[in-house]
Design a protein around this motif. Structure first.
Motif, PDB file in Angstrom:
ATOM      1  N   LYS A 164      82.443  45.058  -7.535  1.00 47.94           N
ATOM      2  CA  LYS A 164      82.616  43.986  -6.551  1.00 47.94           C
ATOM      3  C   LYS A 164      81.626  42.860  -6.824  1.00 47.94           C
ATOM      4  CE  LYS A 164      85.798  46.170  -4.218  1.00 47.94           C
ATOM      5  NZ  LYS A 164      87.196  45.685  -4.172  1.00 47.94           N
ATOM      6  N   THR A 165      82.073  41.625  -6.621  1.00 48.18           N
ATOM      7  CA  THR A 165      81.214  40.464  -6.818  1.00 48.18           C
ATOM      8  C   THR A 165      80.577  40.062  -5.494  1.00 48.18           C
ATOM      9  OG1 THR A 165      82.600  39.657  -8.628  1.00 48.18           O
ATOM     10  CG2 THR A 165      81.101  38.082  -7.605  1.00 48.18           C
ATOM     11  N   VAL A 166      79.270  39.930  -5.503  1.00 47.24           N
ATOM     12  CA  VAL A 166      78.505  39.577  -4.309  1.00 47.24           C
ATOM     13  C   VAL A 166      77.767  38.271  -4.572  1.00 47.24           C
ATOM     14  CG1 VAL A 166      76.751  40.303  -2.654  1.00 47.24           C
ATOM     15  CG2 VAL A 166      78.177  42.031  -3.784  1.00 47.24           C
ATOM     16  N   ARG A 167      77.913  37.321  -3.656  1.00 45.69           N
ATOM     17  CA  ARG A 167      77.177  36.057  -3.765  1.00 45.69           C
ATOM     18  C   ARG A 167      76.025  36.049  -2.767  1.00 45.69           C
ATOM     19  NH1 ARG A 167      80.395  30.782  -4.366  1.00 45.69           N
ATOM     20  NH2 ARG A 167      80.446  31.763  -6.427  1.00 45.69           N
ATOM     21  N   PHE A 168      74.855  35.702  -3.245  1.00 47.76           N
ATOM     22  CA  PHE A 168      73.673  35.600  -2.404  1.00 47.76           C
ATOM     23  C   PHE A 168      73.330  34.129  -2.216  1.00 47.76           C
ATOM     24  CE2 PHE A 168      73.353  39.833  -4.163  1.00 47.76           C
ATOM     25  CZ  PHE A 168      72.889  40.591  -3.099  1.00 47.76           C
ATOM     26  N   LYS A 169      73.159  33.729  -0.960  1.00 47.89           N
ATOM     27  CA  LYS A 169      72.708  32.385  -0.614  1.00 47.89           C
ATOM     28  C   LYS A 169      71.325  32.512   0.012  1.00 47.89           C
ATOM     29  CE  LYS A 169      77.382  30.662   0.326  1.00 47.89           C
ATOM     30  NZ  LYS A 169      78.282  30.023   1.339  1.00 47.89           N
ATOM     31  N   LEU A 170      70.327  31.915  -0.617  1.00 47.71           N
ATOM     32  CA  LEU A 170      68.937  32.103  -0.213  1.00 47.71           C
ATOM     33  C   LEU A 170      68.448  30.917   0.612  1.00 47.71           C
ATOM     34  CD1 LEU A 170      67.541  33.454  -3.619  1.00 47.71           C
ATOM     35  CD2 LEU A 170      68.753  34.682  -1.811  1.00 47.71           C
ATOM     36  N   GLU A 171      67.884  31.221   1.791  1.00 45.50           N
ATOM     37  CA  GLU A 171      67.418  30.187   2.710  1.00 45.50           C
ATOM     38  C   GLU A 171      66.031  30.535   3.249  1.00 45.50           C
ATOM     39  OE1 GLU A 171      69.213  27.538   3.233  1.00 45.50           O
ATOM     40  OE2 GLU A 171      71.172  28.157   2.430  1.00 45.50           O
ATOM     41  N   SER A 172      65.217  29.508   3.471  1.00 44.66           N
ATOM     42  CA  SER A 172      63.910  29.683   4.112  1.00 44.66           C
ATOM     43  C   SER A 172      63.585  28.420   4.890  1.00 44.66           C
ATOM     44  CB  SER A 172      62.807  29.942   3.078  1.00 44.66           C
ATOM     45  OG  SER A 172      61.530  29.935   3.696  1.00 44.66           O
ATOM     46  N   ASP A 173      63.051  28.589   6.110  1.00 46.44           N
ATOM     47  CA  ASP A 173      62.634  27.418   6.890  1.00 46.44           C
ATOM     48  C   ASP A 173      61.129  27.426   7.137  1.00 46.44           C
ATOM     49  OD1 ASP A 173      62.335  29.460   8.678  1.00 46.44           O
ATOM     50  OD2 ASP A 173      63.661  28.631  10.223  1.00 46.44           O
ATOM     51  N   ASN A 174      60.372  28.235   6.342  1.00 48.69           N
ATOM     52  CA  ASN A 174      58.920  28.255   6.537  1.00 48.69           C
ATOM     53  C   ASN A 174      58.178  27.994   5.236  1.00 48.69           C
ATOM     54  OD1 ASN A 174      58.809  31.281   5.538  1.00 48.69           O
ATOM     55  ND2 ASN A 174      60.191  31.318   7.295  1.00 48.69           N
ATOM     56  N   VAL A 175      58.018  29.001   4.408  1.00 49.11           N
ATOM     57  CA  VAL A 175      57.278  28.830   3.153  1.00 49.11           C
ATOM     58  C   VAL A 175      58.120  29.392   2.009  1.00 49.11           C
ATOM     59  CG1 VAL A 175      55.028  28.954   4.283  1.00 49.11           C
ATOM     60  CG2 VAL A 175      56.078  31.056   3.414  1.00 49.11           C
ATOM     61  N   ILE A 176      57.587  29.312   0.801  1.00 52.86           N
ATOM     62  CA  ILE A 176      58.301  29.833  -0.364  1.00 52.86           C
ATOM     63  C   ILE A 176      58.183  31.363  -0.399  1.00 52.86           C
ATOM     64  CG2 ILE A 176      58.438  29.851  -2.877  1.00 52.86           C
ATOM     65  CD1 ILE A 176      57.330  27.043  -2.894  1.00 52.86           C
ATOM     66  N   HIS A 177      59.321  32.021  -0.542  1.00 54.42           N
ATOM     67  CA  HIS A 177      59.383  33.461  -0.744  1.00 54.42           C
ATOM     68  C   HIS A 177      60.112  33.713  -2.068  1.00 54.42           C
ATOM     69  CE1 HIS A 177      58.216  34.239   3.495  1.00 54.42           C
ATOM     70  NE2 HIS A 177      58.964  33.163   3.760  1.00 54.42           N
ATOM     71  N   SER A 178      60.319  34.975  -2.398  1.00 59.61           N
ATOM     72  CA  SER A 178      61.096  35.314  -3.582  1.00 59.61           C
ATOM     73  C   SER A 178      61.878  36.586  -3.309  1.00 59.61           C
ATOM     74  CB  SER A 178      60.178  35.503  -4.797  1.00 59.61           C
ATOM     75  OG  SER A 178      60.946  35.695  -5.977  1.00 59.61           O
ATOM     76  N   PHE A 179      63.188  36.520  -3.489  1.00 62.45           N
ATOM     77  CA  PHE A 179      64.085  37.644  -3.219  1.00 62.45           C
ATOM     78  C   PHE A 179      64.176  38.492  -4.480  1.00 62.45           C
ATOM     79  CE2 PHE A 179      68.423  39.442  -3.162  1.00 62.45           C
ATOM     80  CZ  PHE A 179      68.361  40.159  -1.970  1.00 62.45           C
ATOM     81  N   TRP A 180      63.704  39.744  -4.371  1.00 64.35           N
ATOM     82  CA  TRP A 180      63.612  40.589  -5.560  1.00 64.35           C
ATOM     83  C   TRP A 180      64.095  41.999  -5.262  1.00 64.35           C
ATOM     84  CZ3 TRP A 180      58.667  43.181  -7.776  1.00 64.35           C
ATOM     85  CH2 TRP A 180      58.937  43.755  -9.019  1.00 64.35           C
ATOM     86  N   VAL A 181      65.111  42.409  -5.999  1.00 58.54           N
ATOM     87  CA  VAL A 181      65.562  43.803  -6.007  1.00 58.54           C
ATOM     88  C   VAL A 181      65.358  44.289  -7.438  1.00 58.54           C
ATOM     89  CG1 VAL A 181      67.468  45.401  -5.599  1.00 58.54           C
ATOM     90  CG2 VAL A 181      67.269  43.313  -4.220  1.00 58.54           C
ATOM     91  N   PRO A 182      64.336  45.118  -7.699  1.00 59.19           N
ATOM     92  CA  PRO A 182      64.065  45.531  -9.081  1.00 59.19           C
ATOM     93  C   PRO A 182      65.268  46.119  -9.802  1.00 59.19           C
ATOM     94  CG  PRO A 182      62.220  46.128  -7.673  1.00 59.19           C
ATOM     95  CD  PRO A 182      63.296  45.604  -6.763  1.00 59.19           C
ATOM     96  N   ALA A 183      66.148  46.823  -9.084  1.00 60.31           N
ATOM     97  CA  ALA A 183      67.316  47.422  -9.723  1.00 60.31           C
ATOM     98  C   ALA A 183      68.315  46.375 -10.199  1.00 60.31           C
ATOM     99  CB  ALA A 183      68.000  48.392  -8.759  1.00 60.31           C
ATOM    100  N   PHE A 184      68.201  45.124  -9.700  1.00 60.51           N
ATOM    101  CA  PHE A 184      69.029  44.035 -10.211  1.00 60.51           C
ATOM    102  C   PHE A 184      68.458  43.463 -11.510  1.00 60.51           C
ATOM    103  CE2 PHE A 184      70.736  42.548  -5.781  1.00 60.51           C
ATOM    104  CZ  PHE A 184      71.361  43.774  -5.625  1.00 60.51           C
ATOM    105  N   LEU A 185      67.193  43.805 -11.823  1.00 60.58           N
ATOM    106  CA  LEU A 185      66.461  43.213 -12.954  1.00 60.58           C
ATOM    107  C   LEU A 185      66.481  41.682 -12.851  1.00 60.58           C
ATOM    108  CD1 LEU A 185      67.477  45.422 -16.016  1.00 60.58           C
ATOM    109  CD2 LEU A 185      65.889  45.908 -14.156  1.00 60.58           C
ATOM    110  N   PHE A 186      66.328  41.190 -11.630  1.00 59.62           N
ATOM    111  CA  PHE A 186      66.458  39.755 -11.395  1.00 59.62           C
ATOM    112  C   PHE A 186      65.796  39.408 -10.076  1.00 59.62           C
ATOM    113  CE2 PHE A 186      68.754  36.075  -9.635  1.00 59.62           C
ATOM    114  CZ  PHE A 186      68.742  35.209 -10.713  1.00 59.62           C
ATOM    115  N   LYS A 187      65.179  38.256 -10.009  1.00 64.14           N
ATOM    116  CA  LYS A 187      64.642  37.748  -8.748  1.00 64.14           C
ATOM    117  C   LYS A 187      64.772  36.231  -8.747  1.00 64.14           C
ATOM    118  CE  LYS A 187      59.840  37.631 -10.382  1.00 64.14           C
ATOM    119  NZ  LYS A 187      58.463  38.134 -10.173  1.00 64.14           N
TER     120      LYS A 187
END
Length: 249
Positions: A164-187
Motif C-alpha cells: 500500500k502507498t502511504v503519503r505523509f504530510k509533515l506540519e509544525s507550528d512551533n519549532v523544527i522537528h524531524s519525523f524519523w522511523v528507523p525501519a523506513f531508513l528515512f527521515k
C-alpha cells in the motif's frame, strides 16, 4: 582492531550484512540500503588502497643510510611527478562524481509521489509529541500523543502492509522537528511554514516499529516518541472503521 571486533560481536550475521541498519519495511528503504552498502564497499576499497600505499611507502621508501654517507644525509627527494599529481586529482573527482550520481538518483526516487496514494497521513509535530490524522476512503482517524519514555507507550500510527502507498504530510507550528522511523531508513524535517511530503510503499511486513523526533527541539525532545504498527490490509480496514465509528458517537 579492538573497536572492529567489539562492533562485530554486537551484530548478528544478518545485521552485519545490512551494515548495522535496522530491518527495512518499505520499498523505498530497499534502495536506501543498497546505496548504503555500495557506499561502504567503495569506502572500504578506497581505504584498502590508501593503507596499502602508505605501508608500501613506509616499508620500501624508508630512510636508509648509504655506506660511508654522513648521518644527516637525506634520502633522494622526488618532486613534481606530473602523472601522479594528475592521478590523485582525477581519481577523487571521479569518485565524488559517482557518489553524487547515485545519491541524486536515489534522492529523486525517494521523493517520487504517486497520483493517488492509498492512505494519507498528516503528521503534526507538537512540543513534545505527535498528532497523526489518517485519511482512508473518506474516513478520518486522529491520534494525539503525549511525551513518553518508551516508544511503545507513545501515540500509535496504524498503517496497512502489503504494497500500500502511504503519503505523509509533515506540519509544525512551533519549532523544527524531524519525523524519523528507523525501519523506513528515512527521515525528513518538519519545519514551520514548509509543507514537506513523501510517499512510502509498504512491504509484506507486520509488526510494531519505533519512531522518534530526530531534531533537537526543546526540553522533552528525548520523550517525543511514537510507534508505527503495520497490519494486514483487512485488519487496517477494521481499525479505520472501528475508530471512525467511535469518533462519531
Amino acid at each position: 582492531m579492538a573497536l572492529l571486533l567489539a562492533s562485530v560481536t554486537a551484530c548478528s550475521g544478518e545485521e552485519w550484512a545490512r551494515g548495522g541498519m535496522p530491518h527495512n519495511v518499505t520499498e523505498q528503504s530497499e534502495r536506501v540500503l543498497s546505496l548504503w552498502q555500495g557506499s561502504w564497499v567503495a569506502a572500504l576499497a578506497t581505504g584498502a588502497v590508501v593503507w596499502g600505499l602508505i605501508l608500501y611507502a613506509c616499508i620500501f621508501h624508508r630512510k636508509r643510510r648509504r655506506k660511508g654517507a654522513p648521518e644527516n644525509e637525506l634520502p633522494p627527494q622526488v618532486r613534481y611527478n606530473l602523472p601522479i599529481e594528475i592521478l590523485y586529482t582525477a581519481v577523487p573527482i571521479v569518485m565524488v562524481a559517482v557518489f553524487f550520481y547515485f545519491t541524486a538518483r536515489d534522492q529523486d526516487y525517494l521523493f517520487e509521489k504517486t497520483d493517488k496514494p492509498d492512505v494519507t497521513v498528516t503528521v503534526e509535530a507538537l512540543q513534545w509529541s505527535w498528532r497523526f490524522t489518517t485519511e482512508y476512503q473518506g474516513k478520518t482517524v486522529q491520534v494525539v500523543g503525549v511525551p513518553v519514555s518508551d516508544y511503545r507507550q507513545g501515540p500509535q500510527l496504524v498503517l496497512p502492509s502489503g504494497g500500500k502507498t502511504v503519503r505523509f504530510k509533515l506540519e509544525s507550528d512551533n519549532v523544527i522537528h524531524s519525523f524519523w522511523v528507523p525501519a523506513f531508513l528515512f527521515k525528513l524535517d518538519v519545519i514551520p511554514g514548509v509543507h514537506n511530503q513523501f510517499d512510502i510503499k509498504t512491504l509484506n511486513h507486520t509488526g510494531t516499529f519505533a519512531g522518534r523526533c530526530a531534531e533537537l527541539c526543546g526540553q522533552d525532545h528525548s520523550r517525543m516518541l511514537f510507534n508505527v504498527k503495520l497490519v494486514e490490509p483487512s485488519k487496517f480496514e477494521q481499525y479505520i472503521n472501528s475508530q471512525a465509528a467511535r469518533s462519531t458517537q
